[in-house]
Design an enzyme around this catalytic site. Structure first.
Site: not given
Length: 390
Positions: A92, A272
């Site tokens: 991320d 996720d």
């Protein structure tokens, strides 16, 4: 590098089956990606992840920047060598973690000024810095720096004007992220992130601007941030299938097993969430027939495994034969209840393995149903079984 190929589609929904080729391997989609915040999926060895079918995992840019730092990462040639994982990794951007710091950070057009939660040092995260960190990590999929639009702040629901301001900043940061990614010559793939809060018109504007920038893949961000479930499902139904059909679509931070199957139906390829690992440590286990609370007293003398249909190490032992198929190699609910009550570390290790296996196996079953042209029937059966209860 990124190559995405669609192998099958479902005629009754937006679901599709594909393969995603990245620098460290091929990923079969739809896929769930276990979260490895600090360079590890909590309590699980890389070998166990491979054995349960994990094809790609997450790393957290912000936390790995804080500890162990980029010098250490660089000395190992990136995150793969550091954590001994030879398959793809997605990182991320660090935006969500910086946003989560609340009063410890200040967001400007240039980036985010904040105090390190580790030692209090004054730090600065910008789109350029995020790209530099992720390039050092050498993750297969890099996420643009975005501002996560909150659902509410101190009880005040984010207005459309506030959501627009946030979305437009994320859009400008997408341009800067892409420019820096290309300047660095990063050989991996950069995804843009659709924002806009709970406002569909803003989501559409964000989507169109990012598609114009021609990213290799796209994510839907800013969901599962405190909004009611029906509003999250509304955005899920609106945004993913409107993204380019020939590129992978990633729904960030979602969610329950039901959310995953619904997300697939809405055209999502990648998911996720910390839910399977976090819930495992807190005694909530996912099974084919609903959620099981291992801390309940009724499990104290229960000889059954967590899920009689499951082939994970916790339920079926090293033989991998489920109880339903005659195996008796796993651990009982009574034993796992006992480990939890005693605070033994083996307890959350086994329950984490089970929950991750459940999520990964669910996605395998989804892929098989799509391959067979039976996703609609699978979806109905899944809902009925989960609603039955354990």
């Amino acid at each position: 590098m990124l190559k995405f190929e669609i192998l099958a589609t479902d005629t009754s929904s937006h679901a599709r089956r594909g393969t995603l080729t990245l620098n460290h391997g091929v990923v079969q989609t739809p896929i769930f990606m276990p979260v490895g915040t600090y360079g590890t999926v909590k309590g699980v060895m890389p070998r166990s992840l491979r054995e349960m079918g994990a094809q790609i995992i997450l790393g957290n840019t912000f936390h790995l920047w804080m500890r162990p730092g980029l010098d250490v990462m660089q000395s190992f040639g990136g995150l793969h060598g550091f954590e001994q994982w030879d398959k793809p990794i997605l990182t991320d951007s660090g935006g969500f973690q910086v946003w989560s710091l609340g009063s410890m950070r200040k967001i400007t057009e240039e980036g985010v000024h904040f105090a390190s939660p580790v030692n209090g040092d004054k730090l600065f995260m910008s789109p350029e810095v995020s790209m530099q960190i992720q390039t050092t990590l050498n993750s297969d999929i890099v996420m643009q720096l975005d501002e996560c639009t909150p659902y509410e702040t101190n009880g005040h629901k984010t207005t459309e004007a506030e959501a627009r301001k946030s979305m437009e900043m994320s859009r400008r940061w997408a341009v800067r992220s892409k420019n820096e990614f290309e300047r660095l010559g990063n050989p991996n793939a950069l995804f843009g992130i659709v924002q806009g809060g709970m406002y569909k018109n803003l989501r559409q504007e964000s989507l169109e601007a990012l598609v114009e920038m021609d990213f290799p893949g796209y994510a839907v961000g800013g969901v599962s941030v405190g909004e009611p479930k029906d509003e999250m499902l509304d955005i899920m139904a609106h945004t993913p299938h409107r993204l380019p059909a020939h590129k992978p679509r990633y729904l960030m931070g979602v969610g329950t097993p039901e959310d995953l199957v619904e997300g697939v139906a809405q055209g999502v390829d990648m998911f996720d969430c910390v839910m399977p690992t976090r819930n495992a440590r807190n005694g909530t286990l996912f099974t084919r027939y609903g959620d099981l609370k291992i801390r309940n007293a009724r499990h104290k003398t229960d000889h059954q495994p967590l899920d009689p249909s499951c082939t994970c190490h916790a339920c079926a032992g090293t033989e991998g034969v489920s109880w339903n198929d005659g195996g008796r190699g796993g651990f009982s609910r009574a034993y796992l209840h006992h480990l939890d009550r005693c605070g033994e570390m083996l307890g959350p290790m086994l329950t984490t393995i089970h929950n991750l296996h459940y999520y990964l196996n669910l996605m395998r079953e989804v892929r098989e149903a799509l391959d067979a042209g039976q996703f609609g029937a699978f979806r109905a059966r899944f809902k009925a079984e989960r609603a039955r209860g354990v």
